[in-house]
Motif scaffolding. Structure first.
Motif, PDB file in Angstrom:
ATOM      1  N   LEU A 228     -30.015  10.665 -20.446  1.00  9.98           N
ATOM      2  CA  LEU A 228     -29.242   9.424 -20.466  1.00  9.98           C
ATOM      3  C   LEU A 228     -29.737   8.425 -19.421  1.00  9.98           C
ATOM      4  CD1 LEU A 228     -25.620  10.851 -20.934  1.00  9.98           C
ATOM      5  CD2 LEU A 228     -26.992   9.651 -22.633  1.00  9.98           C
ATOM      6  N   LEU A 229     -30.174   8.952 -18.285  1.00 12.08           N
ATOM      7  CA  LEU A 229     -30.672   8.082 -17.211  1.00 12.08           C
ATOM      8  C   LEU A 229     -32.043   7.493 -17.517  1.00 12.08           C
ATOM      9  CD1 LEU A 229     -29.632  10.191 -14.083  1.00 12.08           C
ATOM     10  CD2 LEU A 229     -28.657   8.010 -14.804  1.00 12.08           C
ATOM     11  N   ASN A 230     -32.744   8.100 -18.484  1.00 10.52           N
ATOM     12  CA  ASN A 230     -34.103   7.656 -18.806  1.00 10.52           C
ATOM     13  C   ASN A 230     -34.061   6.358 -19.614  1.00 10.52           C
ATOM     14  OD1 ASN A 230     -36.842   7.665 -18.925  1.00 10.52           O
ATOM     15  ND2 ASN A 230     -37.002   9.297 -20.451  1.00 10.52           N
ATOM     16  N   ASP A 231     -33.646   5.296 -18.955  1.00  9.61           N
ATOM     17  CA  ASP A 231     -33.506   3.976 -19.580  1.00  9.61           C
ATOM     18  C   ASP A 231     -34.874   3.322 -19.738  1.00  9.61           C
ATOM     19  OD1 ASP A 231     -32.961   0.840 -19.314  1.00  9.61           O
ATOM     20  OD2 ASP A 231     -31.179   1.815 -20.125  1.00  9.61           O
ATOM     21  N   PRO A 232     -35.110   2.604 -20.854  1.00 13.90           N
ATOM     22  CA  PRO A 232     -36.414   1.948 -21.046  1.00 13.90           C
ATOM     23  C   PRO A 232     -36.765   0.953 -19.957  1.00 13.90           C
ATOM     24  CG  PRO A 232     -35.177   2.033 -23.112  1.00 13.90           C
ATOM     25  CD  PRO A 232     -34.239   2.468 -22.031  1.00 13.90           C
ATOM     26  N   ASP A 233     -35.742   0.371 -19.302  1.00 17.54           N
ATOM     27  CA  ASP A 233     -36.004  -0.650 -18.290  1.00 17.54           C
ATOM     28  C   ASP A 233     -36.345  -0.079 -16.917  1.00 17.54           C
ATOM     29  OD1 ASP A 233     -35.475  -2.601 -20.192  1.00 17.54           O
ATOM     30  OD2 ASP A 233     -33.316  -2.602 -19.738  1.00 17.54           O
ATOM     31  N   LEU A 234     -36.257   1.229 -16.761  1.00 21.48           N
ATOM     32  CA  LEU A 234     -36.565   1.834 -15.467  1.00 21.48           C
ATOM     33  C   LEU A 234     -38.043   1.672 -15.127  1.00 21.48           C
ATOM     34  CD1 LEU A 234     -34.613   5.234 -15.553  1.00 21.48           C
ATOM     35  CD2 LEU A 234     -34.172   3.315 -14.020  1.00 21.48           C
ATOM     36  N   PRO A 235     -38.366   1.616 -13.844  1.00 26.34           N
ATOM     37  CA  PRO A 235     -39.784   1.582 -13.446  1.00 26.34           C
ATOM     38  C   PRO A 235     -40.500   2.845 -13.914  1.00 26.34           C
ATOM     39  CG  PRO A 235     -38.368   1.005 -11.601  1.00 26.34           C
ATOM     40  CD  PRO A 235     -37.471   1.482 -12.691  1.00 26.34           C
ATOM     41  N   ASN A 236     -41.788   2.691 -14.160  1.00 28.35           N
ATOM     42  CA  ASN A 236     -42.577   3.822 -14.663  1.00 28.35           C
ATOM     43  C   ASN A 236     -42.544   5.025 -13.720  1.00 28.35           C
ATOM     44  OD1 ASN A 236     -43.329   2.478 -16.986  1.00 28.35           O
ATOM     45  ND2 ASN A 236     -45.166   1.585 -16.041  1.00 28.35           N
ATOM     46  N   GLU A 237     -42.497   4.750 -12.415  1.00 29.92           N
ATOM     47  CA  GLU A 237     -42.482   5.842 -11.447  1.00 29.92           C
ATOM     48  C   GLU A 237     -41.231   6.691 -11.596  1.00 29.92           C
ATOM     49  OE1 GLU A 237     -42.935   6.502  -6.610  1.00 29.92           O
ATOM     50  OE2 GLU A 237     -42.816   4.482  -7.448  1.00 29.92           O
ATOM     51  N   LYS A 238     -40.084   6.031 -11.761  1.00 30.60           N
ATOM     52  CA  LYS A 238     -38.830   6.774 -11.924  1.00 30.60           C
ATOM     53  C   LYS A 238     -38.798   7.500 -13.271  1.00 30.60           C
ATOM     54  CE  LYS A 238     -35.953   4.042  -8.817  1.00 30.60           C
ATOM     55  NZ  LYS A 238     -34.711   3.266  -8.673  1.00 30.60           N
ATOM     56  N   LYS A 239     -39.378   6.879 -14.325  1.00 33.24           N
ATOM     57  CA  LYS A 239     -39.450   7.552 -15.618  1.00 33.24           C
ATOM     58  C   LYS A 239     -40.267   8.842 -15.507  1.00 33.24           C
ATOM     59  CE  LYS A 239     -38.995   3.699 -18.879  1.00 33.24           C
ATOM     60  NZ  LYS A 239     -39.672   2.948 -19.966  1.00 33.24           N
ATOM     61  N   GLU A 240     -41.343   8.746 -14.725  1.00 38.51           N
ATOM     62  CA  GLU A 240     -42.194   9.923 -14.527  1.00 38.51           C
ATOM     63  C   GLU A 240     -41.436  11.036 -13.813  1.00 38.51           C
ATOM     64  OE1 GLU A 240     -46.417  11.138 -12.362  1.00 38.51           O
ATOM     65  OE2 GLU A 240     -45.837   9.028 -12.558  1.00 38.51           O
ATOM     66  N   TYR A 241     -40.626  10.663 -12.802  1.00 41.49           N
ATOM     67  CA  TYR A 241     -39.832  11.665 -12.084  1.00 41.49           C
ATOM     68  C   TYR A 241     -38.830  12.337 -13.017  1.00 41.49           C
ATOM     69  CZ  TYR A 241     -41.620   9.665  -7.717  1.00 41.49           C
ATOM     70  OH  TYR A 241     -42.428   9.229  -6.701  1.00 41.49           O
ATOM     71  N   ILE A 242     -38.186  11.537 -13.870  1.00 42.79           N
ATOM     72  CA  ILE A 242     -37.199  12.090 -14.805  1.00 42.79           C
ATOM     73  C   ILE A 242     -37.884  13.030 -15.795  1.00 42.79           C
ATOM     74  CG2 ILE A 242     -35.643  11.506 -16.703  1.00 42.79           C
ATOM     75  CD1 ILE A 242     -34.884   8.977 -15.163  1.00 42.79           C
TER      76      ILE A 242
END
Length: 416
Positions: A228-242
């Motif tokens: 749910l937290l993996n929002d498309p607008d998140l920075p790529n770095e945070k997406k990678e962490y998730i």
């Protein structure tokens, strides 16, 4: 009566190495190489005692049971223990001086040792009853050669021939008795080791049943919130962490699945299955997995090999072993798969790779939980595979050499 008393003394010298080995050595020393060294020394001591206190026949003739420690040391130890014990007999006999008896000893050993070494591999791969027959047959051959050469070098006498016959009978009986005794003690030790291992694994199984589901539930909740937290607008770095977090949760969930597979009772709905057909299905399943590793699979499958097993569980076990074989060859290679039937009514599945191989110590630990040669491995997959094969009353043998490759041999009971 003196002759019988002397033979019984010789019999005592046979008991000492077996008693010391199984009482003090097997529990303390796990390395097979070190065990062979110690056992060779013990059999050497037995030879020394037998030759030091022989059965005297007249003034110049002596008999002893040196053949039995030589035979056992070679059959159970292999080439080098056999050479060591042979050299010991020759050197000790030389100590008494060069005579007809010395030449007799040399000739008998030269004619006997190659024959014993020839049958050593067959002895090692045989069952208990056949081992007894091989040992008795080799003892008879040794005594017959000794009697023949002695008759050529010296003249026969009726009295000496009677003693030789008694000696021959005694050697054959003692060889059979100690072979059976040795095999029985080995089976008891192996059974005790298996019981100890089963007790350890039973504890793991009980812990698995209690905690696995409770651990999985919060993990699934955590994974759901991460998605749910993996929002498309998140920075790529945070997406990678998730994404990394989700992958690690999935890996942990896979480990729990392996634990649950192990924790389940090993009572499957077995049925009559054709092993060659199941093996072909497994190869078809695993083919896509080999592409990324540049692996070639070569199969030689004998069909019409039937056994009682659960097809899904058998496939699971074979896939686990095949995946390990493939992953052991990061630079590519060949995996050989064969399926044949043996003379002792087993179906033999052989899986051989050209991977990194294993040492003897690593082979001994194979199939234990949390032991794996892979960086992220847990050893649970191999442990479950071993459990599955054993549940079908089968056996797994592993031969490996570091840097050369590994060979898994699976034996399943064959039915008609």
């Amino acid at each position: 009566m003196d002759i019988i008393k002397d033979f019984l003394l010789q019999l005592t010298f046979m008991v000492i190495p077996i008693f010391i080995y199984f009482t003090f050595i097997t529990e303390r020393i796990k390395s097979g190489k070190n065990r062979n060294v110690i056992m060779s020394i013990l059999w050497g001591i037995s030879i020394f005692l037998c030759m030091s206190f022989p059965v005297s026949i007249g003034q110049n003739a002596h008999l002893d049971l040196r053949i039995i420690p030589l035979l056992f040391g070679t059959l159970y130890g292999g080439f080098w223990p056999g050479v060591f014990l042979t050299a010991l007999i020759i050197l000790f006999r030389l100590y008494f001086g060069i005579s007809i008896g010395f030449y007799n000893t040399i000739l008998v050993l030269l004619l006997s040792l190659p024959v014993i070494l020839y049958f050593q591999k067959s002895f090692a791969n045989s069952k208990k009853d056949k081992r007894g027959k091989i040992a008795v047959g080799l003892s008879f051959y040794y005594c017959f050669i000794g009697l023949t050469i002695f008759g050529i070098l010296r003249e026969f006498s009726i009295d000496y021939l009677k003693v030789q016959i008694i000696h021959l009978i005694f050697v054959l009986v003692v060889t059979w008795f100690f072979t059976m005794l040795n095999e029985m003690i080995r089976e008891i030790h192996q059974l005790r080791s298996e019981v100890q291992d089963s007790e350890k694994l039973r504890v793991i199984s009980e812990l698995t049943s209690v905690f696995a589901h409770e651990i999985r539930n919060p993990m699934q909740v955590t994974r759901g919130f991460l998605q749910l937290l993996n929002d498309p607008d998140l920075p790529n770095e945070k997406k990678e962490y998730i994404q990394i977090s989700i992958e690690e949760l999935d890996r942990a969930n896979g480990i729990i699945n392996d634990f649950l597979s192990f924790g389940k009772p090993s009572i499957y709905n077995n049925e009559k299955i054709e092993v060659g057909y199941q093996l072909e299905r497994v190869i078809n399943i695993i083919q896509s997995y080999t592409i990324n590793y540049k692996i070639e699979i070569k199969a030689d499958i004998l069909y019409n090999c039937w056994t009682y097993a659960n097809p899904q569980k058998l496939n699971q076990s074979l896939i686990n072993i095949l995946k390990n074989a493939i992953e052991s060859m990061p630079n590519g290679g060949i995996v050989w798969i064969t399926c044949t039937s043996t003379d002792d009514e087993y179906i033999k599945i052989m899986i051989k790779d050209q991977g990194i191989g294993m040492t003897k110590k690593e082979i001994d630990r194979l199939g234990y939980p949390f032991y794996s040669l892979k960086e992220k491995g847990t050893g649970l997959g191999m442990m479950v595979s071993f459990q599955i094969i054993h549940s079908f009353k089968g056996k797994i043998k592993v031969n490996s050499e570091k840097g050369i490759g590994t060979e898994f041999i699976i034996l399943l009971p064959q039915i008609t």
